[in-house]
Design a protein around this motif. Structure first.
Motif, PDB file in Angstrom:
ATOM      1  N   GLN A   1     100.776-112.493  17.134  1.00  0.00           N
ATOM      2  CA  GLN A   1      99.721-111.537  17.442  1.00  0.00           C
ATOM      3  C   GLN A   1      99.242-111.626  18.888  1.00  0.00           C
ATOM      4  OE1 GLN A   1      96.434-111.665  14.697  1.00  0.00           O
ATOM      5  NE2 GLN A   1      97.695-111.189  12.919  1.00  0.00           N
ATOM      6  N   ASN A   2      99.585-112.707  19.565  1.00  0.00           N
ATOM      7  CA  ASN A   2      99.095-112.898  20.937  1.00  0.00           C
ATOM      8  C   ASN A   2      99.949-112.202  21.990  1.00  0.00           C
ATOM      9  OD1 ASN A   2     101.373-114.461  20.833  1.00  0.00           O
ATOM     10  ND2 ASN A   2     100.472-116.314  21.689  1.00  0.00           N
ATOM     11  N   GLY A   3     100.964-111.452  21.586  1.00  0.00           N
ATOM     12  CA  GLY A   3     101.789-110.741  22.550  1.00  0.00           C
ATOM     13  C   GLY A   3     103.155-111.346  22.775  1.00  0.00           C
ATOM     14  N   THR A   4     103.523-112.335  21.964  1.00  0.00           N
ATOM     15  CA  THR A   4     104.861-112.925  22.067  1.00  0.00           C
ATOM     16  C   THR A   4     105.931-111.875  21.794  1.00  0.00           C
ATOM     17  OG1 THR A   4     104.059-115.086  21.357  1.00  0.00           O
ATOM     18  CG2 THR A   4     106.401-114.678  21.101  1.00  0.00           C
ATOM     19  N   THR A   5     106.979-111.881  22.588  1.00  0.00           N
ATOM     20  CA  THR A   5     108.140-111.027  22.337  1.00  0.00           C
ATOM     21  C   THR A   5     109.010-111.701  21.284  1.00  0.00           C
ATOM     22  OG1 THR A   5     108.079-110.336  24.654  1.00  0.00           O
ATOM     23  CG2 THR A   5     110.075-109.825  23.414  1.00  0.00           C
ATOM     24  N   LEU A   6     109.467-110.942  20.299  1.00  0.00           N
ATOM     25  CA  LEU A   6     110.183-111.521  19.166  1.00  0.00           C
ATOM     26  C   LEU A   6     111.526-110.830  18.946  1.00  0.00           C
ATOM     27  CD1 LEU A   6     110.271-113.317  16.555  1.00  0.00           C
ATOM     28  CD2 LEU A   6     109.105-111.435  15.378  1.00  0.00           C
ATOM     29  N   ILE A   7     112.574-111.647  18.749  1.00  0.00           N
ATOM     30  CA  ILE A   7     113.861-111.169  18.237  1.00  0.00           C
ATOM     31  C   ILE A   7     114.130-111.937  16.952  1.00  0.00           C
ATOM     32  CG2 ILE A   7     116.341-110.937  18.628  1.00  0.00           C
ATOM     33  CD1 ILE A   7     115.771-110.918  21.619  1.00  0.00           C
ATOM     34  N   TYR A   8     114.259-111.227  15.844  1.00  0.00           N
ATOM     35  CA  TYR A   8     114.385-111.831  14.520  1.00  0.00           C
ATOM     36  C   TYR A   8     115.689-111.366  13.890  1.00  0.00           C
ATOM     37  CZ  TYR A   8     112.677-113.517   9.943  1.00  0.00           C
ATOM     38  OH  TYR A   8     112.499-114.198   8.749  1.00  0.00           O
ATOM     39  N   VAL A   9     116.500-112.301  13.429  1.00  0.00           N
ATOM     40  CA  VAL A   9     117.760-111.974  12.756  1.00  0.00           C
ATOM     41  C   VAL A   9     117.575-112.196  11.256  1.00  0.00           C
ATOM     42  CG1 VAL A   9     120.220-112.483  12.548  1.00  0.00           C
ATOM     43  CG2 VAL A   9     119.086-112.704  14.772  1.00  0.00           C
ATOM     44  N   GLY A  10     117.828-111.160  10.480  1.00  0.00           N
ATOM     45  CA  GLY A  10     117.718-111.268   9.028  1.00  0.00           C
ATOM     46  C   GLY A  10     118.452-110.124   8.369  1.00  0.00           C
ATOM     47  N   HIS A  11     119.013-110.373   7.190  1.00  0.00           N
ATOM     48  CA  HIS A  11     119.834-109.363   6.520  1.00  0.00           C
ATOM     49  C   HIS A  11     119.038-108.477   5.568  1.00  0.00           C
ATOM     50  CE1 HIS A  11     123.690-110.716   8.005  1.00  0.00           C
ATOM     51  NE2 HIS A  11     123.442-111.954   7.631  1.00  0.00           N
ATOM     52  N   PHE A  12     117.887-108.941   5.067  1.00  0.00           N
ATOM     53  CA  PHE A  12     117.245-108.277   3.941  1.00  0.00           C
ATOM     54  C   PHE A  12     115.858-107.786   4.301  1.00  0.00           C
ATOM     55  CE2 PHE A  12     120.412-111.139   2.318  1.00  0.00           C
ATOM     56  CZ  PHE A  12     121.091-110.340   1.403  1.00  0.00           C
ATOM     57  N   GLU A  13     115.591-106.509   4.031  1.00  0.00           N
ATOM     58  CA  GLU A  13     114.313-105.891   4.374  1.00  0.00           C
ATOM     59  C   GLU A  13     113.151-106.584   3.680  1.00  0.00           C
ATOM     60  OE1 GLU A  13     112.222-101.457   4.379  1.00  0.00           O
ATOM     61  OE2 GLU A  13     114.120-101.793   3.357  1.00  0.00           O
ATOM     62  N   SER A  14     113.378-107.090   2.475  1.00  0.00           N
ATOM     63  CA  SER A  14     112.310-107.731   1.707  1.00  0.00           C
ATOM     64  C   SER A  14     111.983-109.126   2.218  1.00  0.00           C
ATOM     65  CB  SER A  14     112.699-107.810   0.227  1.00  0.00           C
ATOM     66  OG  SER A  14     113.875-108.606   0.067  1.00  0.00           O
ATOM     67  N   GLN A  15     112.753-109.645   3.175  1.00  0.00           N
ATOM     68  CA  GLN A  15     112.547-111.009   3.663  1.00  0.00           C
ATOM     69  C   GLN A  15     112.292-111.026   5.169  1.00  0.00           C
ATOM     70  OE1 GLN A  15     115.990-113.249   2.407  1.00  0.00           O
ATOM     71  NE2 GLN A  15     115.561-112.945   0.236  1.00  0.00           N
ATOM     72  N   LEU A  16     111.501-110.054   5.650  1.00  0.00           N
ATOM     73  CA  LEU A  16     111.249-109.923   7.077  1.00  0.00           C
ATOM     74  C   LEU A  16     109.755-109.975   7.366  1.00  0.00           C
ATOM     75  CD1 LEU A  16     113.663-106.936   7.847  1.00  0.00           C
ATOM     76  CD2 LEU A  16     114.130-109.378   8.172  1.00  0.00           C
ATOM     77  N   PRO A  17     109.367-110.393   8.577  1.00  0.00           N
ATOM     78  CA  PRO A  17     107.954-110.318   8.972  1.00  0.00           C
ATOM     79  C   PRO A  17     107.500-108.866   9.045  1.00  0.00           C
ATOM     80  CG  PRO A  17     109.222-111.718  10.471  1.00  0.00           C
ATOM     81  CD  PRO A  17     110.208-110.995   9.613  1.00  0.00           C
ATOM     82  N   ALA A  18     106.201-108.649   8.852  1.00  0.00           N
ATOM     83  CA  ALA A  18     105.668-107.287   8.889  1.00  0.00           C
ATOM     84  C   ALA A  18     105.521-106.772  10.311  1.00  0.00           C
ATOM     85  CB  ALA A  18     104.310-107.264   8.189  1.00  0.00           C
ATOM     86  N   CYS A  19     105.535-107.670  11.307  1.00  0.00           N
ATOM     87  CA  CYS A  19     105.252-107.269  12.688  1.00  0.00           C
ATOM     88  C   CYS A  19     106.426-106.581  13.381  1.00  0.00           C
ATOM     89  CB  CYS A  19     104.814-108.483  13.509  1.00  0.00           C
ATOM     90  SG  CYS A  19     106.113-109.741  13.730  1.00  0.00           S
ATOM     91  N   LEU A  20     107.610-106.584  12.779  1.00  0.00           N
ATOM     92  CA  LEU A  20     108.795-106.021  13.438  1.00  0.00           C
ATOM     93  C   LEU A  20     108.630-104.524  13.687  1.00  0.00           C
ATOM     94  CD1 LEU A  20     111.544-107.930  11.435  1.00  0.00           C
ATOM     95  CD2 LEU A  20     110.858-108.332  13.803  1.00  0.00           C
ATOM     96  N   GLU A  21     109.029-104.090  14.886  1.00  0.00           N
ATOM     97  CA  GLU A  21     108.810-102.700  15.306  1.00  0.00           C
ATOM     98  C   GLU A  21     110.102-101.916  15.511  1.00  0.00           C
ATOM     99  OE1 GLU A  21     104.988-103.800  18.157  1.00  0.00           O
ATOM    100  OE2 GLU A  21     107.039-103.844  18.955  1.00  0.00           O
ATOM    101  N   LYS A  22     111.155-102.585  16.003  1.00  0.00           N
ATOM    102  CA  LYS A  22     112.397-101.903  16.340  1.00  0.00           C
ATOM    103  C   LYS A  22     113.579-102.682  15.779  1.00  0.00           C
ATOM    104  CE  LYS A  22     110.624 -99.866  20.628  1.00  0.00           C
ATOM    105  NZ  LYS A  22     110.868 -99.653  22.070  1.00  0.00           N
ATOM    106  N   ARG A  23     114.685-101.961  15.587  1.00  0.00           N
ATOM    107  CA  ARG A  23     115.896-102.606  15.086  1.00  0.00           C
ATOM    108  C   ARG A  23     117.083-102.257  15.963  1.00  0.00           C
ATOM    109  NH1 ARG A  23     119.556-101.736   9.642  1.00  0.00           N
ATOM    110  NH2 ARG A  23     119.694 -99.619  10.442  1.00  0.00           N
ATOM    111  N   ILE A  24     117.906-103.259  16.274  1.00  0.00           N
ATOM    112  CA  ILE A  24     119.191-103.060  16.932  1.00  0.00           C
ATOM    113  C   ILE A  24     120.271-103.502  15.955  1.00  0.00           C
ATOM    114  CG2 ILE A  24     118.880-105.290  18.127  1.00  0.00           C
ATOM    115  CD1 ILE A  24     120.819-104.247  20.282  1.00  0.00           C
TER     116      ILE A  24
END
Length: 474
Positions: A430-453
Motif C-alpha cells: 500500500q505504500n507505493g511499492t512496485t510489484l511483479i507477481y507470478v501466479g497461475h490461478f486467479e483465486s490465489q492472487l493478491p487483490a492489489c494487482l492492476e495489470k497482466r502481462i
C-alpha cells in the motif's frame, strides 16, 4: 485376503523435543488411492518418507527436485543457472533420463509418450540447472510415472505446474492407477485425480481418515497486524519508469527463449506475470534482477539506467526484493529465522556481519508482524513450509524495496496460507511499492494487482488491465 499394500503400525517420530508422529497406524489395501491433506507442519512429509523407507515397493517423489553436477556435487547457487560454465558441468535432461532408464531397465518407447503428455519433449537438450521450478517438477514426475512403482507417493505434485500440465498429470495418474499402482498424494489442491477414493489428515500425530467433503484445506485464518512503521513510508524513488524493455531477445544457441519483448513498468504499478511452463517467465525475471548476462546486449533500462552503463549487480539488487522457488531451494540451510530475515538488508543467503542496532530492531519488529518471534533462533529450513515462506517474505520486504518480485511465492502452500500470504502482500504494497507477481490461478492472487502481462512461447501475447475479465491459462 491379500496382504495390504502398506502396513504401518505404531510409528513414532520426534524432531528434537517435538513429537511429530505418535503411535501412528496406516493400512492401505489394493485398490485404495489416498489423498493426505491438512495443515502444513503436521508431519505429512515425514510420514511419506517413513512409508517409502519401510515399503520396498514404494517410490517417494519429494516436493523439491534434487540433482547433482557431473562431479556429484549439489552445492548450487541461485544465479548459477545463467552461467555458461555451470551448464557445461551439469547433465542434460536426455542424459539424466537415459541413465535413469538404464539403471531401472525401463522401456524407452514409453518415455516418448510421457514426455509428450507432460509437454517436456522440447527440453531434452537442456542442462538440468537451466530448468525452471515447473520444469524440474515435470522431470520428477516423468521419471516417477516411467518407473511405474507399485506404490507411488507424490509430495506436492502440482507445485509449479500450469493448469494444462495439472490436467495432463491427473490423466496420467488415473491411467497409472488402472494399471495396478497404488497412489498416495500429499496435497491441498482441489483438482485431484478421479481415482482418489480415500482421504486422511494427521492430527496430534495420528492418522485420521476423513470424508471427501470433510477434508481440511489447511490452517485456520490468521489475524493481520498493523504494518511496521518503517515499512509504511514509500520506497525511495529512483525513476518514474522502473522497467523499460524494447525488442528484447534472449537466445541459448539456436533456441530463442524471449522474442521481441516490449514492456514498460512505471513506479507503483502492480503487475501479474503469467504464461505456461517454459513460456519465458523465469528468463524475463532474471533480466530484471540482474542475474542474466544477456541483459547488456538489449535495449533494456532498469530504474532509469540502461543496463551495462556502469551499475553493479548489487546496486540493482539494493532496490529489489524477490522470492522465487529457486531462491528458496538454494538458501543457506545453516541460517536461523532471524539471520535469514536480516540477510535481506544485504541480499545475501545467510548473515555474515553485525547489522547494528537500528536494523536489529527493525528485524525484531518484522518478526513480530509475521508471527515468527518465537522461531527467532530456529533454523529456517526446519520450519513448516508456510512459516518458511513468511520468513522469506520478511527477508524480501525488510529493506522496503522499490520493486518487489514474487515468483510463485505460494507454491506448496495450502489455501488458507495462500490467502493469508496474499493479504500480507496487499497490506505491504500500500505504500507505493512496485510489484511483479507470478501466479497461475486467479483465486490465489493478491487483490492489489492492476495489470497482466502474458507470455507464450517466449513472445508477448497480451498486456491488459486486471479490471477486465482474466481467463485462466489452459
Amino acid at each position: 485376503m491379500t496382504d495390504p499394500v502398506v502396513n504401518i503400525t505404531n510409528l513414532n517420530l520426534r524432531y528434537g523435543q517435538k513429537a511429530v508422529l505418535r503411535g501412528l497406524d496406516w493400512v492401505i489395501q489394493a485398490g485404495e488411492h489416498w489423498l493426505l491433506c491438512g495443515p502444513s507442519g503436521t508431519g505429512k512429509t515425514s510420514l511419506a518418507k517413513a512409508i517409502a523407507a519401510r515399503t520396498p515397493e514404494a517410490h517417494y517423489v519429494a516436493n523439491w527436485y534434487q540433482f547433482t553436477d557431473l562431479e556429484g556435487q549439489s552445492n548450487f547457487y541461485y544465479q548459477q543457472r545463467y552461467n555458461s560454465q555451470a551448464t557445461a558441468t551439469t547433465a542434460s535432461v536426455s542424459k539424466e533420463l537415459r541413465n535413469y532408464g538404464q539403471k531401472h531397465q525401463l522401456d524407452f518407447e514409453r518415455l516418448d509418450a510421457l514426455l509428450e503428455a507432460m509437454g517436456f519433449s522440447a527440453l531434452q537438450d537442456s542442462a538440468l540447472i537451466e530448468l525452471s521450478s515447473g520444469e524440474h517438477k515435470k522431470l520428477q514426475l516423468v521419471k516417477a510415472l516411467w518407473l511405474k512403482p507399485a506404490v507411488l507417493i507424490l509430495d506436492q505434485p502440482y507445485n509449479g505446474l500450469d493448469i494444462h500440465s495439472r490436467q495432463n498429470l491427473n490423466a496420467l495418474l488415473e491411467s497409472l492407477s488402472e494399471s495396478g499402482s497404488t497412489l498416495i498424494l500429499i496435497s491441498n489442491d482441489l483438482e485431484i485425480p478421479s481415482c482418489i477414493n480415500r482421504y486422511a489428515e494427521i492430527r496430534d500425530g495420528k492418522l485420521i481418515e476423513v470424508g471427501a467433503q470433510e477434508r481440511s484445506m489447511g490452517d485456520h485464518e490468521q489475524h493481520i497486524n498493523a504494518v511496521p512503521e518503517f515499512l509504511r513510508e514509500a520506497p525511495a524513488p529512483v525513476s518514474p519508469v522502473v522497467i523499460s524493455m524494447k525488442n528484447v531477445n534472449i537466445s541459448y544457441g539456436e533456441k530463442q527463449v524471449l522474442k521481441n519483448i516490449n514492456w514498460e513498468v512505471t513506479a507503483g504499478e502492480k503487475w501479474l506475470l503469467q504464461g505456461h511452463n517454459g513460456s519465458g517467465k523465469s528468463t524475463l525475471l532474471s533480466l530484471i534482477t540482474g542475474d542474466h548476462p544477456q541483459a547488456y546486449a538489449n535495449d533494456f533500462h532498469l530504474f532509469g539506467h540502461k543496463r551495462g552503463t556502469g551499475e553493479s549487480i548489487w546496486e540493482i539488487k539494493e532496490r529489489i526484493g524477490m522470492i522465487s522457488p529457486e531462491l528458496h531451494w538454494y538458501f543457506d540451510p545453516s541460517a536461523t529465522v532471524w539471520q535469514s530475515v536480516v540477510s535481506g538488508f544485504y541480499d545475501s543467503s545467510g548473515l555474515y556481519c553485525d547489522p547494528g542496532y537500528t536494523r536489529t530492531e527493525q528485524a525484531n519488529e518484522l518478526l513480530g508482524y509475521f508471527g515468527l518471534s518465537e522461531y527467532r533462533n530456529v533454523l529456517m529450513n526446519t520450519l513448516p513450509l508456510g512459516k518458511q515462506r513468511l520468513a522469506l517474505l520478511a527477508r524480501t520486504i525488510i529493506k522496503n524495496p522499490q520493486l518487489l518480485i514474487l515468483d510463485e511465492p505460494c507454491q506448496g502452500l495450502d489455501q488458507a496460507q495462500t490467502r493469508y500470504f496474499n493479504q500480507l502482500v496487499d497490506e505491504l504494497c500500500q505504500n507505493g511499492t512496485t510489484l511483479i507477481y507470478v501466479g497461475h490461478f486467479e483465486s490465489q492472487l493478491p487483490a492489489c494487482l492492476e495489470k497482466r502481462i502474458l507470455l507464450e512461447n517466449g513472445a508477448l501475447k497480451s498486456i491488459e488491465d486486471m479490471a477486465e475479465k482474466i481467463e485462466l491459462i489452459n
